[in-house]
Motif scaffolding. Sequence first.
Motif, PDB file in Angstrom:
ATOM      1  N   ALA A   1     -17.275  49.020  21.122  1.00  0.00           N
ATOM      2  CA  ALA A   1     -17.156  47.602  20.778  1.00  0.00           C
ATOM      3  C   ALA A   1     -15.836  47.313  20.086  1.00  0.00           C
ATOM      4  O   ALA A   1     -15.194  46.292  20.345  1.00  0.00           O
ATOM      5  CB  ALA A   1     -18.326  47.184  19.883  1.00  0.00           C
ATOM      6  N   GLY A   2     -15.411  48.216  19.209  1.00  0.00           N
ATOM      7  CA  GLY A   2     -14.152  47.994  18.501  1.00  0.00           C
ATOM      8  C   GLY A   2     -12.970  47.943  19.452  1.00  0.00           C
ATOM      9  O   GLY A   2     -12.130  47.036  19.369  1.00  0.00           O
ATOM     10  N   LEU A   3     -12.882  48.891  20.380  1.00  0.00           N
ATOM     11  CA  LEU A   3     -11.776  48.891  21.335  1.00  0.00           C
ATOM     12  C   LEU A   3     -11.867  47.688  22.277  1.00  0.00           C
ATOM     13  O   LEU A   3     -10.837  47.121  22.667  1.00  0.00           O
ATOM     14  CB  LEU A   3     -11.771  50.191  22.129  1.00  0.00           C
ATOM     15  CG  LEU A   3     -11.422  51.459  21.323  1.00  0.00           C
ATOM     16  CD1 LEU A   3     -11.472  52.693  22.224  1.00  0.00           C
ATOM     17  CD2 LEU A   3     -10.045  51.340  20.672  1.00  0.00           C
ATOM     18  N   GLY A   4     -13.078  47.280  22.629  1.00  0.00           N
ATOM     19  CA  GLY A   4     -13.237  46.089  23.457  1.00  0.00           C
ATOM     20  C   GLY A   4     -12.722  44.844  22.747  1.00  0.00           C
ATOM     21  O   GLY A   4     -12.078  43.975  23.364  1.00  0.00           O
ATOM     22  N   MET A   5     -12.998  44.738  21.440  1.00  0.00           N
ATOM     23  CA  MET A   5     -12.496  43.600  20.667  1.00  0.00           C
ATOM     24  C   MET A   5     -10.978  43.635  20.557  1.00  0.00           C
ATOM     25  O   MET A   5     -10.316  42.598  20.635  1.00  0.00           O
ATOM     26  CB  MET A   5     -13.131  43.605  19.280  1.00  0.00           C
ATOM     27  CG  MET A   5     -14.608  43.264  19.267  1.00  0.00           C
ATOM     28  SD  MET A   5     -15.364  43.571  17.640  1.00  0.00           S
ATOM     29  CE  MET A   5     -14.487  42.385  16.619  1.00  0.00           C
ATOM     30  N   VAL A   6     -10.419  44.827  20.376  1.00  0.00           N
ATOM     31  CA  VAL A   6      -8.957  44.938  20.304  1.00  0.00           C
ATOM     32  C   VAL A   6      -8.337  44.458  21.615  1.00  0.00           C
ATOM     33  O   VAL A   6      -7.360  43.688  21.618  1.00  0.00           O
ATOM     34  CB  VAL A   6      -8.539  46.386  20.002  1.00  0.00           C
ATOM     35  CG1 VAL A   6      -7.034  46.557  20.184  1.00  0.00           C
ATOM     36  CG2 VAL A   6      -8.932  46.765  18.580  1.00  0.00           C
ATOM     37  N   PHE A   7      -8.885  44.891  22.728  1.00  0.00           N
ATOM     38  CA  PHE A   7      -8.352  44.486  24.035  1.00  0.00           C
ATOM     39  C   PHE A   7      -8.437  42.969  24.192  1.00  0.00           C
ATOM     40  O   PHE A   7      -7.462  42.311  24.576  1.00  0.00           O
ATOM     41  CB  PHE A   7      -9.136  45.182  25.146  1.00  0.00           C
ATOM     42  CG  PHE A   7      -8.724  44.761  26.517  1.00  0.00           C
ATOM     43  CD1 PHE A   7      -7.612  45.317  27.131  1.00  0.00           C
ATOM     44  CD2 PHE A   7      -9.453  43.790  27.209  1.00  0.00           C
ATOM     45  CE1 PHE A   7      -7.230  44.919  28.411  1.00  0.00           C
ATOM     46  CE2 PHE A   7      -9.077  43.387  28.476  1.00  0.00           C
ATOM     47  CZ  PHE A   7      -7.959  43.952  29.070  1.00  0.00           C
TER      48      PHE A   7
END
Length: 325
Positions: A297-303
């Motif tokens: 979820a964190g990397l998805g939000m960053v993207f």
Amino acid sequence: MRRAFVAVAVVAGVVLPPAPAFAHGGDTPDATSFRTTVSGIAPATPGLAVKAIEAGARLELTNGTGRTVEVLGYAGEPYLEVRPDGTYENVHSPAAYINQTLEGGTALPAAADAAAPPQWRRVSGDRTVRWHDQRTHWLGDGLPPAAAAAPYREHRLRDWVVPLRQGTTELRIGGTLDYLPPPTEWLWWAGAAVIMLGVAAAGRWSVAGGAVAGAALLSYAIVRTLDAPAPMATYAAGLIGLVSAFAARSAFLTTLAGAVVAVFGGLIDLGVLQQAVVPVAGPAWVARVAVTLAVGAGLGMVFTGMVRLRRAPPARDEQGTRGRG
């Protein structure tokens, strides 16, 4: 709400830098391949209880017998006394210094002499004491030979005994030390990748994934606290994940929250995906699900946040526009 989010982020920035020091909870491993199991106390003594905690890093003994119980050191010397009025440590016991760290590398002072008469120092008013005990750990470099030869099989390494004494009665804590094979790490990484793609596809509402990851991280921290101190970074990342649900309109805050959740909620705790025994009071999958959600979820939000930032129109220079008019 924007101010609240920024305040939480600033607090996290203060808390997070020392997090690796807290990640071990006073020398608690993030995860390990070795399972320390307590089989019991013999002979059974009503009011006396012991268990392994912190992924086997320490033993915890509670004395509710109303009488003093001694824990004996490595040379059979008095090491700890758990009395009705609190816990005492023999400053002459070498174990008092060896057991200060999980690895036992503390240099012995001149006062450490197993043959010297005990000199007791009160360390707490509790009738519960926690200590490292090398008799219950694997202390060698690398894996034991049997585990190195077959790392995907479980291996019984040894039975262990920690001697106790109550008056003239000899007692003993018995248990086992086992090697456990690692979990299937790639499956958890695959789960993180699926979560990342799903959260990224949600666009502005990717923060909902951050909120779910934040709730999972806080649940993991609470469950971990029942066995060992939880890293402050886990609490901070969990809180920021929850607060990020109110930041859907801000691409910058979405990116910031995603980075904190992914790094400090997941990437610094990857040991739980790589080793079998984790310091939680419950099934290990609780930790693995929380870390997987945090990374994905964190990397998805960053993207999502970075894409929105790139697409955002440049800020207009209002004063310059008026001047040209």
